[in-house]
Design an enzyme around this catalytic site. Structure first.
Site, mmCIF file in Angstrom:
data_model
loop_
_atom_site.group_PDB
_atom_site.id
_atom_site.type_symbol
_atom_site.label_atom_id
_atom_site.label_comp_id
_atom_site.label_asym_id
_atom_site.label_seq_id
_atom_site.Cartn_x
_atom_site.Cartn_y
_atom_site.Cartn_z
ATOM 1 N N CYS A 8 7.287 1.412 4.901
ATOM 2 C CA CYS A 8 6.883 2.476 3.979
ATOM 3 C C CYS A 8 6.085 3.574 4.685
ATOM 4 C CB CYS A 8 6.052 1.885 2.849
ATOM 5 S SG CYS A 8 5.970 2.997 1.435
ATOM 6 N N ASP A 131 0.675 -6.254 -4.399
ATOM 7 C CA ASP A 131 -0.117 -5.565 -3.379
ATOM 8 C C ASP A 131 -1.599 -5.879 -3.609
ATOM 9 O OD1 ASP A 131 -0.811 -3.861 -1.311
ATOM 10 O OD2 ASP A 131 -0.667 -2.036 -2.517
#
Ligand SMILES: O=C(O)c1ccccc1N[C@@H]1O[C@H](COP(=O)(O)O)[C@@H](O)[C@H]1O
Length: 223
Positions: A8, A131
């Site tokens: 990412c 996360d």
């Protein structure tokens, strides 16, 4: 099913190519101005073209409005939206219906109580991303290089595919996968030499380390 590896916060042609050549399944682009990985729509258009179906394009947004998502659709044409804010179940449904793309909902985790939201999201999200919960005073809800306690997911019984992220790097990704049994991993800070600066060797090492766990489990299953 094979492990999904997402890199990412890519923002240059060079590091995007490194991730693609090294076999990333998903490449993530951040559209969130406070992030050091934020890219403009024009950069998104350019990088998106470079992907050429070699991986899935993921647009990371944080509580984005329709106009922003519209612009991202036009520039990047993402394969999936990663919703990393406080988007409600109703908003997920609305985004899927309006933009016709699957959504991966990021769920911030610090304690087991954070998993209570799953029943709602499971009805509409296509994938969950666990996360680490960001501190209250953080400038962004993710991309901070901090892990959460993976053991919180040990007894998870989720029908949806899920990935883990938060403080992953080449040296801890195998353990994260072993504990969480996730179908995918996502990394940003752990493949950077400084916030927003991706490091080609760290990208390659991360993908190698994640894939090695897969090779090991395949070896076990043919024995
Ligand atoms: O990368 C960012 O700057 C970011 C900004 C806002 C929300 C999420 C962000 N990144 C995502 O956070 C996780 C964990 O990242 P890290 O590996 O700990 O740096 C990951 O999913 C990133 O895509």
């Amino acid at each position: 099913m094979s492990l999904l590896v997402k890199i990412c916060g890519l923002s240059t042609r060079e590091t995007l190519d490194v991730a693609l050549d090294a076999g990333a399944d998903m490449v993530g682009f951040v559209f969130f101005p406070p992030s050091p990985r934020h890219i403009s729509l024009e950069a998104g258009r350019d990088l998106g073209r470079q992907v050429k179906r070699r991986a899935l394009k993921v647009a990371l947004t944080v509580d984005a409005d329709d106009a922003t998502l519209d612009n991202i659709m036009d520039a990047l044409s993402p394969d999936i939206f990663q919703l990393h804010g406080s988007e409600s179940v109703a908003r997920l449904r609305d985004i899927k219906q309006k933009f016709g793309r699957p959504v991966m909902k990021a769920v911030p985790v610090a304690t087991s109580a954070d998993l209570a939201v799953l029943s709602g999201y499971a009805a509409v999200a296509d994938r969950i991303l666990f996360d680490a919960r960001a501190p209250k005073d953080a400038t962004r809800p993710g991309g901070l290089g901090a892990p959460f306690d993976w053991h919180l997911l040990e007894n998870l019984d989720l029908k949806l595919p899920y990935m883990v992220s938060g403080g992953l790097h080449a040296d801890n990704v195998a353990e994260a996968l072993r504990v969480t049994r996730a179908g995918g991993v996502d990394v940003s800070s752990g493949v950077e030499s400084a916030p927003g600066v991706k490091d080609p060797e760290m990208i390659k090492a991360f993908i190698r380390a994640a894939r090695a766990t897969q090779d090991a489990s395949q070896e076990l299953s043919v024995r």
